[in-house]
Design a protein around this motif. Sequence first.
Motif, mmCIF file in Angstrom:
data_model
loop_
_atom_site.group_PDB
_atom_site.id
_atom_site.type_symbol
_atom_site.label_atom_id
_atom_site.label_comp_id
_atom_site.label_asym_id
_atom_site.label_seq_id
_atom_site.Cartn_x
_atom_site.Cartn_y
_atom_site.Cartn_z
ATOM 1 N N PHE A 60 0.809 -1.367 0.032
ATOM 2 C CA PHE A 60 -0.003 0.000 0.121
ATOM 3 C C PHE A 60 0.836 1.086 -0.066
ATOM 4 C CE2 PHE A 60 1.098 0.681 4.374
ATOM 5 C CZ PHE A 60 1.050 -0.431 4.807
ATOM 6 N N GLN A 61 0.202 2.289 -0.442
ATOM 7 C CA GLN A 61 1.079 3.806 -0.498
ATOM 8 C C GLN A 61 0.622 4.551 0.870
ATOM 9 O OE1 GLN A 61 2.881 5.355 -3.260
ATOM 10 N NE2 GLN A 61 3.017 3.255 -3.344
ATOM 11 N N LEU A 62 1.282 5.279 1.280
ATOM 12 C CA LEU A 62 1.155 6.063 2.442
ATOM 13 C C LEU A 62 0.619 7.420 2.271
ATOM 14 C CD1 LEU A 62 4.010 5.481 5.243
ATOM 15 C CD2 LEU A 62 1.394 4.807 5.015
ATOM 16 N N GLU A 63 -0.522 7.903 2.908
ATOM 17 C CA GLU A 63 -0.607 9.293 2.711
ATOM 18 C C GLU A 63 -0.338 9.983 3.862
ATOM 19 O OE1 GLU A 63 -2.774 11.129 -0.062
ATOM 20 O OE2 GLU A 63 -1.361 12.233 1.112
ATOM 21 N N THR A 64 0.430 11.084 3.759
ATOM 22 C CA THR A 64 0.947 11.836 5.143
ATOM 23 C C THR A 64 0.539 13.105 5.063
ATOM 24 O OG1 THR A 64 2.865 12.565 3.728
ATOM 25 C CG2 THR A 64 3.202 10.483 4.842
ATOM 26 N N VAL A 65 -0.136 13.632 4.065
ATOM 27 C CA VAL A 65 -0.783 15.021 3.939
ATOM 28 C C VAL A 65 -2.215 15.212 4.068
ATOM 29 C CG1 VAL A 65 -0.358 17.310 3.021
ATOM 30 C CG2 VAL A 65 1.138 15.526 2.851
ATOM 31 N N ARG A 66 -2.754 15.755 5.094
ATOM 32 C CA ARG A 66 -4.350 16.017 5.088
ATOM 33 C C ARG A 66 -4.518 17.348 4.990
ATOM 34 N NH1 ARG A 66 -6.419 11.267 9.082
ATOM 35 N NH2 ARG A 66 -4.356 10.285 9.289
ATOM 36 N N TYR A 67 -5.711 17.602 4.196
ATOM 37 C CA TYR A 67 -5.796 19.275 4.251
ATOM 38 C C TYR A 67 -7.532 19.535 4.760
ATOM 39 C CZ TYR A 67 -7.214 23.665 2.004
ATOM 40 O OH TYR A 67 -7.678 24.950 1.831
ATOM 41 N N TYR A 68 -7.746 20.252 5.681
ATOM 42 C CA TYR A 68 -9.292 20.209 6.065
ATOM 43 C C TYR A 68 -9.525 21.854 6.032
ATOM 44 C CZ TYR A 68 -8.600 15.456 7.688
ATOM 45 O OH TYR A 68 -8.292 14.286 7.920
ATOM 46 N N ASP A 69 -10.957 21.997 5.723
ATOM 47 C CA ASP A 69 -11.166 23.661 5.892
ATOM 48 C C ASP A 69 -12.353 23.481 7.031
ATOM 49 O OD1 ASP A 69 -12.394 25.887 5.625
ATOM 50 O OD2 ASP A 69 -12.397 25.920 3.603
ATOM 51 N N LEU A 70 -11.877 24.206 8.062
ATOM 52 C CA LEU A 70 -12.746 24.238 9.159
ATOM 53 C C LEU A 70 -14.128 24.932 8.987
ATOM 54 C CD1 LEU A 70 -10.185 24.688 12.018
ATOM 55 C CD2 LEU A 70 -11.189 22.697 11.091
ATOM 56 N N SER A 71 -14.256 25.634 8.013
ATOM 57 C CA SER A 71 -15.498 26.518 7.758
ATOM 58 C C SER A 71 -16.569 25.382 7.217
ATOM 59 C CB SER A 71 -15.333 27.548 6.780
ATOM 60 O OG SER A 71 -14.834 26.932 5.631
ATOM 61 N N ASN A 72 -16.110 24.193 6.774
ATOM 62 C CA ASN A 72 -17.082 23.014 6.348
ATOM 63 C C ASN A 72 -17.573 22.397 7.655
ATOM 64 O OD1 ASN A 72 -16.411 23.799 3.851
ATOM 65 N ND2 ASN A 72 -14.962 22.152 3.539
ATOM 66 N N VAL A 73 -17.175 22.411 8.692
ATOM 67 C CA VAL A 73 -17.748 21.616 9.918
ATOM 68 C C VAL A 73 -18.220 22.480 10.941
ATOM 69 C CG1 VAL A 73 -16.174 19.484 9.359
ATOM 70 C CG2 VAL A 73 -15.095 21.381 10.557
ATOM 71 N N GLN A 74 -19.104 23.523 10.549
ATOM 72 C CA GLN A 74 -19.273 24.422 11.550
ATOM 73 C C GLN A 74 -20.676 23.842 12.393
ATOM 74 O OE1 GLN A 74 -18.153 27.785 12.022
ATOM 75 N NE2 GLN A 74 -16.524 26.383 11.806
ATOM 76 N N GLY A 75 -21.158 22.930 11.807
ATOM 77 C CA GLY A 75 -22.583 22.371 12.617
ATOM 78 C C GLY A 75 -23.718 23.164 12.067
ATOM 79 N N THR A 76 -24.801 22.383 11.667
ATOM 80 C CA THR A 76 -26.004 23.056 11.086
ATOM 81 C C THR A 76 -26.924 22.309 11.811
ATOM 82 O OG1 THR A 76 -25.827 21.923 8.998
ATOM 83 C CG2 THR A 76 -24.906 23.923 9.043
ATOM 84 N N ALA A 77 -28.232 22.898 11.732
ATOM 85 C CA ALA A 77 -29.243 22.289 12.267
ATOM 86 C C ALA A 77 -29.666 21.027 11.810
ATOM 87 C CB ALA A 77 -30.692 23.289 12.117
ATOM 88 N N ARG A 78 -29.398 20.565 10.354
ATOM 89 C CA ARG A 78 -29.882 19.553 9.439
ATOM 90 C C ARG A 78 -28.439 18.688 9.083
ATOM 91 N NH1 ARG A 78 -35.058 19.717 8.019
ATOM 92 N NH2 ARG A 78 -35.231 18.089 6.399
ATOM 93 N N GLY A 79 -27.651 18.442 10.115
ATOM 94 C CA GLY A 79 -26.298 18.004 9.999
ATOM 95 C C GLY A 79 -26.487 16.577 9.236
ATOM 96 N N TRP A 80 -27.150 15.789 9.502
ATOM 97 C CA TRP A 80 -27.417 14.450 8.681
ATOM 98 C C TRP A 80 -27.322 14.553 7.373
ATOM 99 C CZ3 TRP A 80 -30.840 16.517 11.979
ATOM 100 C CH2 TRP A 80 -32.281 16.810 11.495
ATOM 101 N N GLU A 81 -28.054 15.671 6.750
ATOM 102 C CA GLU A 81 -28.431 15.960 5.361
ATOM 103 C C GLU A 81 -26.927 16.489 4.730
ATOM 104 O OE1 GLU A 81 -31.432 18.473 5.064
ATOM 105 O OE2 GLU A 81 -32.972 16.942 5.353
ATOM 106 N N ARG A 82 -26.086 17.107 5.657
ATOM 107 C CA ARG A 82 -24.735 17.605 5.092
ATOM 108 C C ARG A 82 -23.688 16.644 5.454
ATOM 109 N NH1 ARG A 82 -22.725 22.263 6.831
ATOM 110 N NH2 ARG A 82 -22.301 22.775 4.729
ATOM 111 N N GLU A 83 -24.038 15.404 6.053
ATOM 112 C CA GLU A 83 -23.041 14.501 6.280
ATOM 113 C C GLU A 83 -21.986 15.022 7.361
ATOM 114 O OE1 GLU A 83 -21.897 11.696 3.596
ATOM 115 O OE2 GLU A 83 -24.022 11.524 3.547
#
Lengths: 498, 383
Positions: free
Chosen positions: A100-123
């Motif tokens: 297998f290959q290794l993935e060492t770099v991760r990128y996340y935008d925290l503005s995508n995980v603010q939490g909304t009223a219908r979270g299950w629809e936004r995964e």
Amino acid sequence: MPPTTASESKVAPRHPTTGCSYGYPNEKAFDMSPHRYAPRHPAPAYRRRNGSFVRLVGVVAVLLFILFYSFTRGPSSPPSSAALSFFSFGLLGASPEHSFQLETVRYYDLSNVQGTARGWEREERILMCVPLRDAESHLPMFFSHLRNLTYPHRLLDVAFLVSDSKDDTLGFVTRAMEAIQSDPDEQMHFGEVSIIEKDFGQTVNQDFQSRHGFAAQAGRRKLMARARNWLLSAALRPYHAWVYWRDVDVETAPFTILEDLMRHDKDVIVPNVWRPLPDWLGGEQPYDLNSWQESETALALAETLDEDAVIVEGYPEYETYRPHLAYLRDPSGDPDVEMELDGVGGVSILAKAKVFRYGVHFPAFSFERHAETEGFGKMARRMNLSVVGLPHYTIWHLYEPSAEDIKHMEQMKREQLAHEQAEKERAEKAQKVKETFADTTGQWEKDKAKMQSLVVQEKQETQEAAGGDAGAAGAAERVAEGVETPTADSGEETGDTP
Amino acid sequence: MARPLGAVRLRKANSAVLAVGVALVLFVLLLVISSSTPDFSPARKAAAALHPLSPPTSPFRKSPAGAMLQPPPVARYNLNNVTTTARPLENRENILLLTPMARFNPAYWDNLLRLSYPHELITLGFILPRTREGNLATRELQKRIAHVQTQAPERDRFKSVVVLREDLDPALSPLASQDERERHQLARQKARRAAMAKARNALLVSTLGPSTSWVLWLDADVVETPPALIQDLARHDKPIVVPNCFQRFYNARTQAMDERPYDFNNWIDSDAARELASAMGPDDVLFEGYAEMATYRTLMAYLAKDDDNDDDEGERDLHEEVLLDGVGGAALLVKADVHRDGAMFPAFPFYHLLETEGFAKMAKRLGWEAVGLPNYKVYHYNE
């Protein structure tokens, strides 16, 4: 598939399939080819030798190469797997160990995980945090709750912190989660499952009495706070939008609790927590008194206390006169009604992950004279976040009788036993009395018969004395016999009774 | 069936030439294979997480394209076994190196690559604002990261790298306005430091993993540190260790390069400051380095001994310690346990302190002390 190969095809093939027919229709149709090279003699001996030499050189080269390759792979990898990985490389890519290959770099935008009223629809992913200590007995109940949660399981990451446990909490949790993750039903599988062990050297016992005694509170709450912070900091990932704190000793809660709380779209939200009680204690009782609104009295009290003092709610030592979420419950009230809070209890907290990212945590020190979840609520308020409770949306905590309750119940049990004993004795006595004096009627008959016979005798005597009538005497005898029969029976009965 | 022409040629070929040819082909093949696998050692692969849903402080196995993703395994972490000792190298302790970044400074990156602590034990974490400048910095950073993690020799590659983008409103972002003059205006300080604290907390709490032993905070403007920075600071075995942050500049008076103190957030509290604080409202903040509020605190920046007098003495005192009440964030080595216990960077006035200064106070409330190394210097970028 090229159409030319189909002999049964209706279309005649435009080009012959074989490469060497040189304009002739087909090999089968016309076997001889004039341009074909055909050796007149078998290959000479030197050439055959030469061929085998080439093969030999080839084999040796390949062997050397494999040897060299396995050497360069380093001594730690077994030569067989190195050779395997060489052969399969790029073709199969299936060396079991290191293909297998290794993935060492991760990128996340925290503005995508603010939490909304219908979270299950936004995964939106939820981190579920469960602190545990000597909780084996509650775990079967907890895991049945976990399986029943309606929020999509693949969006739920579950993290346990097992600390200072003497029972098999760790083993149970591991087995239960492994069973869920290998469940044939894919809907059951959760996301990341972390089981974290950390011992803090807690000295406070986990039984109800020592847990809830006033003196133990401050130290206990600070230790609990540390445990919660350790759990959260090790388990929170950049992709979490929500964090749900849940105690294992919740007995009844709606399966939809995550969605129900999330719908309010608050930074921190808690339901009302009650507990069922035995009937002699009133049937039910508010349980979590840590969810409250701040009062002037409490603020004034806080001013007078030492910097390291911790106000704990629900004890007569600190009279705060705060409005408690628990006492405002109306069983038939609207479950969506909200109430602003300053301190929260930790039985079931849903908070947006950004609350923790802003730096709000469970103070393991006296923060504005509060610690743990109450301090958490206070700190969230300090950062202008919304902290809300639902007075009419209730979950039920397990009823664990306190030492007093146990004493009382033992007393009640004793009383009940004594009562039963008395009842039994009374019944026996009644029986005995009844049986002892049951022949009164018989006695009466007997007496009557005796008296009658006496009367008859008397008559006979008088009749004999008067010259006698044999017929009358015979009749009197018959009467005496008839009367005497029941008398004999009752005599036997009396003899039977002990 | 016609015979291929190869047989004809084979007859003419010399066997020696053929052998050389075969060897050559195999050699080329080997070259191709070895250059096309920027692969990690088995040891690193064995330590990798099995699933993308895993602590970001470790790399994870890339699943082959199109493969069905298995449910994540049940992962057990024993935090009792995570050591934080004076000898991090011998105990193979994991470092989490965190940097809030507004602008990409190549000198910072080059200095980072020079760190002598084994890179396979270092996880890098960055947080960048969602501004145009932040986008630019992110692009630069990602280019460098991609190069180091795939092209560089394996010993240069870091264990893993996490890049986060802030969730704050760009207009309010602390990192947004990096104008040197504006940055230090007292009026703007409170909002800036509060937002900076949030950025630090977000970075910390999202990346701190179950195997992390130490957290090293390094500002994106710190361009020069001793290569053994991590070993040197960890050697003190203190909950919080702060080196002295200086700045190199061209001294017009002496016509030579010189250095001056830069970070004034490392201080020992004073009675004057305490008095000042006690007279303040609950939401007021006490800042260091402003004439408007003279705190008379002892600043570590001025405790550094001059190297010029006696080199030997300076060398001997390199690891001299002083207890601090407030710390700065230019370079800061923290035991992960301190953060795990709940020591954060307050984004609200905490004992009239914000961000890193408040962090030192909060750590103190939790029973952890901070020490400074006045003579151990790191250097800030000079703009």
